[in-house]
Scaffold this active site. Sequence first.
Site, mmCIF file in Angstrom:
data_model
loop_
_atom_site.group_PDB
_atom_site.id
_atom_site.type_symbol
_atom_site.label_atom_id
_atom_site.label_comp_id
_atom_site.label_asym_id
_atom_site.label_seq_id
_atom_site.Cartn_x
_atom_site.Cartn_y
_atom_site.Cartn_z
ATOM 1 N N HIS A 1 -7.684 -23.777 -4.020
ATOM 2 C CA HIS A 1 -8.312 -25.096 -4.138
ATOM 3 C C HIS A 1 -7.699 -25.864 -5.298
ATOM 4 O O HIS A 1 -7.893 -25.515 -6.457
ATOM 5 C CB HIS A 1 -9.819 -24.961 -4.347
ATOM 6 C CG HIS A 1 -10.590 -26.135 -3.824
ATOM 7 N ND1 HIS A 1 -10.295 -27.443 -4.170
ATOM 8 C CD2 HIS A 1 -11.641 -26.203 -2.956
ATOM 9 C CE1 HIS A 1 -11.121 -28.252 -3.546
ATOM 10 N NE2 HIS A 1 -11.943 -27.533 -2.795
ATOM 11 N N HIS B 1 -10.632 -26.534 3.978
ATOM 12 C CA HIS B 1 -10.362 -27.793 4.684
ATOM 13 C C HIS B 1 -9.632 -27.540 6.001
ATOM 14 O O HIS B 1 -8.704 -28.271 6.371
ATOM 15 C CB HIS B 1 -9.559 -28.752 3.781
ATOM 16 C CG HIS B 1 -10.045 -28.773 2.377
ATOM 17 N ND1 HIS B 1 -9.270 -28.382 1.306
ATOM 18 C CD2 HIS B 1 -11.265 -29.086 1.851
ATOM 19 C CE1 HIS B 1 -9.972 -28.472 0.182
ATOM 20 N NE2 HIS B 1 -11.192 -28.890 0.484
ATOM 21 N N HIS C 1 -18.277 -22.702 1.233
ATOM 22 C CA HIS C 1 -17.555 -23.690 0.423
ATOM 23 C C HIS C 1 -18.506 -24.790 -0.044
ATOM 24 O O HIS C 1 -18.743 -25.785 0.647
ATOM 25 C CB HIS C 1 -16.422 -24.287 1.262
ATOM 26 C CG HIS C 1 -15.487 -25.173 0.500
ATOM 27 N ND1 HIS C 1 -14.308 -25.631 1.055
ATOM 28 C CD2 HIS C 1 -15.534 -25.694 -0.748
ATOM 29 C CE1 HIS C 1 -13.682 -26.393 0.170
ATOM 30 N NE2 HIS C 1 -14.413 -26.451 -0.928
ATOM 31 N N ALA D 1 -14.654 -29.017 -7.841
ATOM 32 C CA ALA D 1 -13.208 -28.776 -7.857
ATOM 33 C C ALA D 1 -12.441 -29.924 -8.498
ATOM 34 O O ALA D 1 -11.500 -29.711 -9.270
ATOM 35 C CB ALA D 1 -12.709 -28.540 -6.436
ATOM 36 N N HIS E 1 -19.664 -27.014 -3.812
ATOM 37 C CA HIS E 1 -19.373 -27.318 -5.213
ATOM 38 C C HIS E 1 -20.580 -27.989 -5.870
ATOM 39 O O HIS E 1 -21.338 -28.720 -5.218
ATOM 40 C CB HIS E 1 -18.175 -28.262 -5.337
ATOM 41 C CG HIS E 1 -16.902 -27.716 -4.787
ATOM 42 N ND1 HIS E 1 -16.297 -26.582 -5.295
ATOM 43 C CD2 HIS E 1 -16.094 -28.147 -3.775
ATOM 44 C CE1 HIS E 1 -15.187 -26.349 -4.622
ATOM 45 N NE2 HIS E 1 -15.040 -27.275 -3.695
ATOM 46 N N GLU F 1 -18.795 -27.972 2.560
ATOM 47 C CA GLU F 1 -18.472 -28.617 1.282
ATOM 48 C C GLU F 1 -19.454 -29.729 0.920
ATOM 49 O O GLU F 1 -19.081 -30.752 0.361
ATOM 50 C CB GLU F 1 -17.037 -29.155 1.292
ATOM 51 C CG GLU F 1 -16.440 -29.341 -0.092
ATOM 52 C CD GLU F 1 -14.984 -29.825 -0.067
ATOM 53 O OE1 GLU F 1 -14.448 -30.056 -1.157
ATOM 54 O OE2 GLU F 1 -14.412 -29.957 1.033
ATOM 55 N N TYR G 1 -5.383 -32.512 -1.724
ATOM 56 C CA TYR G 1 -6.093 -31.338 -1.216
ATOM 57 C C TYR G 1 -5.388 -30.761 0.016
ATOM 58 O O TYR G 1 -5.168 -29.549 0.113
ATOM 59 C CB TYR G 1 -7.539 -31.707 -0.838
ATOM 60 C CG TYR G 1 -8.511 -31.746 -1.992
ATOM 61 C CD1 TYR G 1 -8.105 -31.975 -3.295
ATOM 62 C CD2 TYR G 1 -9.877 -31.564 -1.773
ATOM 63 C CE1 TYR G 1 -9.004 -32.016 -4.344
ATOM 64 C CE2 TYR G 1 -10.791 -31.607 -2.813
ATOM 65 C CZ TYR G 1 -10.338 -31.837 -4.099
ATOM 66 O OH TYR G 1 -11.242 -31.880 -5.133
#
Length: 343
Positions: free
Chosen positions: A178, A223, A6, A72, A8, A283, A194
């Site tokens: 997501h 998460h 995960h 995201a 981004h 993340e 989220y």
Amino acid sequence: MIIDCHGHYTTAPQRLRDFRQSQIAAVVDKTKHMPDPNIRFSDDEIREGLENNQIRIQRERGVDLTLFSPQAGQMAHHIGDSKVSATWTRLCNDLIHRAVELYPANLAGVCQLPQSPGVSPAECIPELVRCVEELGFVGCNINPDPTDGYWTDPPLTQKYWYPLFEKMVELDVPGMIHVSCSCNPNFHFTGAHYINGDTTAFMQFLQGDVFKDFPTLKMIIPHGGGAVPYHWGRYQGLAQNLQRPPVEELLNNVYFDTCVYHQPGIELLLQVIPPENVLFASEIVGAVKGINPRTGFNYDDTKRYIDAVSWLSEENRRLMFSENAFKVYSRLRPELERRGVLA
């Protein structure tokens, strides 16, 4: 191999953000022209953001590979129409591909989808196919709420979503659930929206038959699964009261990541959810930045939390750090072999 499932592109070049601002301005003011999406980013632009952030942090924390997708919070599917979304999505996915080309041993692509409120998810299929078959991406992100905070589209278990799921099964790619930004002032985007999205998606799966209809479909709830592990007994009871199959049956198709930013939360996740259903993730650089003054370490250094779980077996660590990612993202191993990253 340590695989972070995960990540981004939160450090994309400024010119990408400038394009988006111009695109939004043209959506708001019809007298303005849409910007030209044919932007060529230099290798140096891409390297600057990654070397100083994600790639540096990978090296410092002992992570080998990140499954990398567009930011995201910037998907913002509520903005404009499906054409606007398609243009923005393609540009973001192409930039992910460029980053992967520059760092083939560090990154693997996961695509954004060109969703829009009230527009059939079937419209996302061409971009999904392009990313998987032409660009070598190994998964996709699915926004269960393209309205970004108002939840007017059908639940994930409705046949509305089935064309997309059918193509995902055909391509053998998983989806990470997501949400994006929140334009509803009641819900902070990372602190509420989220977590709401993660929890809502799981409850939808409990109520519906999507995995009966698509028994090989794989979904990752990020998460740490939102509120799900903390309330596992509630979901067991709800499944029973609603005369649904036992909640544990969802674990044939649903997986959770470790984007949980404190030690007790990680330990709870690992006590409730079987190790076969947990994928390592952090993340970075993402929702929670900064150093926790209680520990002296970054909140999002989730590998540190897993390493500190004394009762976790080495076999289960191996599952979570690598083998589960290869199982869920079944295209990942062949893609890395193609690149020469794996023998």
